[in-house]
Each structure stands twice: as C-alpha cells, then as structure tokens.
Write an enzyme that holds these catalytic residues in place. Structure first.
Site, PDB file in Angstrom:
ATOM      1  CB  CYS A  82       6.830  -4.126  -0.660  1.00  0.00           C
ATOM      2  SG  CYS A  82       6.544  -5.574  -1.731  1.00  0.00           S
ATOM      3  CG  HIS A 191       4.637  -6.293   2.943  1.00  0.00           C
ATOM      4  ND1 HIS A 191       4.105  -5.105   2.485  1.00  0.00           N
ATOM      5  CD2 HIS A 191       4.772  -7.090   1.855  1.00  0.00           C
ATOM      6  CE1 HIS A 191       3.921  -5.173   1.185  1.00  0.00           C
ATOM      7  NE2 HIS A 191       4.319  -6.375   0.772  1.00  0.00           N
ATOM      8  CD  GLU A 193       3.131  -3.463   5.551  1.00  0.00           C
ATOM      9  OE1 GLU A 193       2.742  -3.646   4.386  1.00  0.00           O
ATOM     10  OE2 GLU A 193       4.344  -3.332   5.848  1.00  0.00           O
TER      11      GLU A 193
END
Length: 211
Positions: A82, A191, A193
């Site tokens: 990001c 992202h 994650e």
C-alpha cells in the site's frame, strides 16, 4: 527451511494483520524497527497506510529509508504494501504538497481521477507474463484495495543487461500500478494481508523467493 521476516515498524501500517498473514504461512515473523534485525532478515516487509508525507516522516525517523536502500544494494528482498509501495517512488503529491520518497523507482504518486474516492474494495489486477508474485493465481482474481493515490505512469525501463521490471495494473477511473517486481524489490498497492486466499497465495509466492 523457515524464513525470517521482519515487518518494519515505523508507526504506520497494518502491522499485526501483516504479521499474522505471513506467520500463518510458516515464516518466523518479527515486528520491529531494529535496524540490525531488519538488515539480517531473509525478507523485509514495509507496510503503510495514510498520507505519503506522514509515512515518509515515520520511515526516516527509524532510518527505514537507509535500511531499504542498504538491503537492496545487497540484493536482499523487500516487499512494500500500500503506502509502503508508494514511498518507494521518487515523490508523492498530496493536496498540492510534494514530498520526497525513497527514490528506489522513478515516478510520482498522485491522486487518482475517479468519480468515487477512495478506491475501496475488491478489484482485479492485470498481471504481467512471467510474474513471480502472481504465479498460479487466476487472472480474474480480486484483491483488496484502500487508497486515493497511486502511480499512474511507470517510468523505469530496462537497462543494458537488466531484465525489464514486471508491472501489474488495475483501474479505478484511470489505470494505476497495482504491483511491481524489480529484482529483490517487490510491492503491491493492494493489501495482500486483507485479500483472503488470493493474498495468501501471493505472500506464499513472495516467501518462496526467500528460500
């Protein structure tokens, strides 16, 4: 082989979610700003959320820009996520204010031109042929984005004796760089994650490069 990964803690980013996502894949993960730990890890993850200028200020406060530069000079892998990707570029412009980035890649981070900002939610990514990060991931797979700024023009070309960088693109109002792979330096605007199984597959691909 268990790889050692450091999530660089400079006061910005989803540190714990990144830590959990990488640890679930079997890596030995530490969240720290310690320079020695960050230099000696097999892989360094540089997260980031919020404003470009604030992230650069936090990064410099812990010497993170020097750590990134030293790792890359030695061919040691770094993954930006990001705003952690955005700060790898030369500069960012937000609200008319220009901030110097790490300068690992040429280019400028600027506001996207779109009817709705931020670009928040799931979007597909056009990955380049031969990508390491997107290996085995279906072309229509969606990843999770949250941002209003991005790199709209890729400026680094291949030099003599060097393979061209691999650049993935996405679109929200305008095309923007969604991910990039340039030797030991890789990064994603989205992202991983927060991207479920798709993000886990991408992180696993990155971890495989550390072994």
């Amino acid at each position: 082989m268990v790889v050692k990964v450091v999530i660089l803690d400079y006061g910005s980013g989803n540190l714990r979610s990144a830590e959990r996502a990488v640890a679930r894949l079997g890596a030995d993960v530490t969240v720290t700003a310690d320079a020695d730990a960050a230099m000696n890890a097999d892989g360094l993850v540089v997260p980031g959320v919020g404003a470009f200028a604030a992230c650069m200020s936090g990064l410099r406060s812990v010497g993170g820009d020097r750590i990134i530069g030293r790792r890359l000079a030695g061919g040691r892998p770094v993954l930006g996520i990001c705003v952690g990707m955005q700060i790898l570029f030369e500069r960012g412009i937000e609200h008319g204010i220009e901030t110097e980035g790490c300068g690992e890649w040429p280019g400028v981070v600027e506001r996207l031109e779109a009817p709705v900002l931020p670009h928040m939610g799931w979007n597909t990514v056009q990955a380049p042929e031969g990508s390491v990060l997107f290996k085995g991931i279906d072309p229509g797979t969606r990843f999770y984005f949250v941002h209003s700024y991005g790199v709209r023009k890729w400026e680094l070309e291949a030099g003599p004796g060097f393979a061209p960088p691999l650049v993935a693109w996405a679109e929200h109002g305008v095309p923007f760089v969604a991910a990039a792979e340039n030797g030991p330096l890789m990064a994603t605007q989205f992202h991983p994650e927060k991207s479920g199984d798709a993000g886990a597959a991408l992180l696993r691909n990155w971890l495989d490069t550390l072994r």
